[in-house]
Design a protein around this motif. Structure first.
Motif, short mmCIF file in Angstrom:
data_model
loop_
_atom_site.label_atom_id
_atom_site.label_comp_id
_atom_site.label_asym_id
_atom_site.label_seq_id
_atom_site.Cartn_x
_atom_site.Cartn_y
_atom_site.Cartn_z
N ARG A 65 -14.16 -15.32 3.25
CA ARG A 65 -14.29 -16.56 2.54
C ARG A 65 -14.40 -17.79 3.71
NH1 ARG A 65 -15.25 -18.59 -2.17
NH2 ARG A 65 -14.59 -16.64 -3.23
N ILE A 66 -15.39 -18.34 3.93
CA ILE A 66 -15.12 -19.56 5.06
C ILE A 66 -14.69 -20.83 4.01
CG2 ILE A 66 -16.53 -21.07 6.68
CD1 ILE A 66 -18.85 -18.58 6.10
N THR A 67 -13.53 -21.25 4.67
CA THR A 67 -13.06 -22.42 4.01
C THR A 67 -12.82 -23.56 5.11
OG1 THR A 67 -10.61 -21.79 4.40
CG2 THR A 67 -11.69 -20.82 2.63
N PRO A 71 -15.81 -27.10 4.95
CA PRO A 71 -16.47 -26.29 6.00
C PRO A 71 -17.73 -26.61 6.46
CG PRO A 71 -16.35 -24.98 3.96
CD PRO A 71 -15.46 -26.05 3.87
N SER A 72 -18.63 -27.13 5.24
CA SER A 72 -19.98 -27.64 5.60
C SER A 72 -19.97 -28.90 6.40
CB SER A 72 -20.83 -27.96 4.36
OG SER A 72 -20.41 -29.03 3.63
N ILE A 81 -22.24 -18.87 9.33
CA ILE A 81 -22.50 -17.66 8.06
C ILE A 81 -23.20 -16.75 8.65
CG2 ILE A 81 -24.14 -17.60 6.35
CD1 ILE A 81 -23.70 -20.69 5.61
N THR A 95 -17.98 -18.90 0.38
CA THR A 95 -17.42 -20.14 1.04
C THR A 95 -17.00 -21.08 -0.14
OG1 THR A 95 -17.74 -21.98 2.54
CG2 THR A 95 -19.41 -21.80 0.89
N THR A 97 -16.54 -25.08 -1.13
CA THR A 97 -16.99 -26.39 -0.65
C THR A 97 -16.83 -27.37 -1.80
OG1 THR A 97 -19.24 -27.42 -0.08
CG2 THR A 97 -19.18 -25.52 -1.60
N TRP A 109 -28.24 -21.89 3.48
CA TRP A 109 -27.21 -21.18 3.49
C TRP A 109 -27.39 -19.60 2.80
CZ3 TRP A 109 -23.58 -25.42 1.24
CH2 TRP A 109 -23.34 -26.34 2.03
N LEU A 114 -25.35 -16.12 3.14
CA LEU A 114 -24.14 -16.65 2.29
C LEU A 114 -24.87 -15.97 0.60
CD1 LEU A 114 -21.44 -17.85 1.91
CD2 LEU A 114 -22.83 -20.09 1.35
#
Length: 326
Positions: A65-67, A71-72, A81, A95, A97, A109, A114
């Motif tokens: 998980r991108i945090t 993150p955006s 991604i 992710t 957001t 994305w 993603l």
């Protein structure tokens, strides 16, 4: 290579990877004064992220998980991604957001790889949303959620932190939303941090109160899936959506821990609360360092504590949740 495992038999196949601690919202439970810069940020580069993901994928990591922060806000977020999605051993990419940029970028994305997205929505009342987040962007965030559903994400989850005196009476409104909308609504019990003690004392609501009410209303606890995080998930035959409860103060919450965290500056955190983190960045320069990096990961796992000690009133060293991705 052997999977990451600690001395208590817990295996770790889930990595929460922070790529920035910058956020453009000012949520009262996280960054009430907004993001405070401490000089030019030195966040993980694309190359470092690639080496890191490669190493974790070799020791059993299946979900990333991108945090953040948010993150955006990174200009190369779509590239991040792609790097993770291109690793065939990572079967779940997600992710979290605040949704500010979701309507504009959801399709991009998705095309980059993603498939799972969590959006923080602490209230369905625009005025209360503004009060909690410090930003008057409720309608923009809701448009982003609609766009994500239209694009076709495998799963769209909504995160709402339970806050006494603010949104704790809004459960019927949330339930009305998911009756006809196929999303997962997750209520997160407020956690105490070093800078948020007064806020915690004022707004904490025990998640078990919500669990008791749901069971009384006919909601059923779902079986646990290996890819799940710490949420207890509930379904109801009359609702398209599901409800998840994350209750860190419940007894034995840490017994099923399956996640590790890496901060935006390359520190490994075995727990959200109990320690300062161990640097990995010196081993992210070259892919030739992968064996040494993996050895360090295994070496650190044997030091992981059995619990986070939150239920004993110990908040650890985490000053706010944005610092290592929540």
């Amino acid at each position: 290579m052997s999977q990451l495992q600690d001395n208590f038999g817990r295996r770790f196949h889930y990595l929460r990877l922070s790529v920035t601690d910058v956020c453009n919202f000012k949520c009262g439970y996280c960054l009430p004064d907004g993001y405070q810069s401490s000089g030019k940020p030195q966040f993980l580069t694309l190359s470092e992220i690639s080496h890191l993901v490669s190493a974790f994928s070799q020791v059993g990591t299946q979900k990333i998980r991108i945090t953040g922060g948010e993150p955006s806000l990174r200009r190369d977020f779509t590239d991040i991604i792609r790097i993770i999605a291109d690793n065939q051993k990572i079967t779940t990419l997600a992710t979290t957001t605040n949704g500010d940029r979701l309507a504009k970028h959801a399709k991009t994305w998705y095309e980059a790889g993603l498939r799972n997205i969590n959006v923080s929505v602490d209230s369905l009342d625009p005025r209360l949303f503004y009060q909690i987040t410090g930003e008057n962007k409720f309608h923009q965030v809701m448009q982003g959620i609609d766009t994500a559903l239209e694009v076709g994400f495998d799963r769209v989850k909504i995160n709402a932190v339970l806050l006494k005196g603010l949104n704790d009476q809004a459960l019927p409104q949330f339930l009305n939303w998911i009756k006809t909308t196929p999303i997962d609504l997750r209520f997160i019990e407020l956690m105490e941090t070093g800078l948020g003690s007064d806020y915690f004392q004022q707004h904490h609501v025990a998640g078990r109160q919500i669990k008791t009410w749901l069971l009384q209303q006919g909601w059923q606890l779902d079986p646990v899936n290996i890819a799940d995080g710490p949420a207890q998930n509930f379904s109801h035959p009359d609702y398209l959506g599901r409800i998840g409860l994350i209750m860190p103060y419940e007894k034995n919450f840490c017994a099923s821990c399956n996640r590790l965290r890496v901060s935006a500056k390359g520190k490994l955190h075995l727990c959200l609360f109990t320690e300062y983190g161990v640097t990995l960045r010196d081993l992210l320069v070259s892919p030739l360092q992968q064996a040494e990096l993996i050895a360090r990961l295994h070496g650190q796992l044997v030091t992981k504590k059995q619990t986070h000690f939150l239920h004993q009133g110990v908040t650890g060293v985490t000053q706010h949740l944005a610092s290592i991705g929540g």
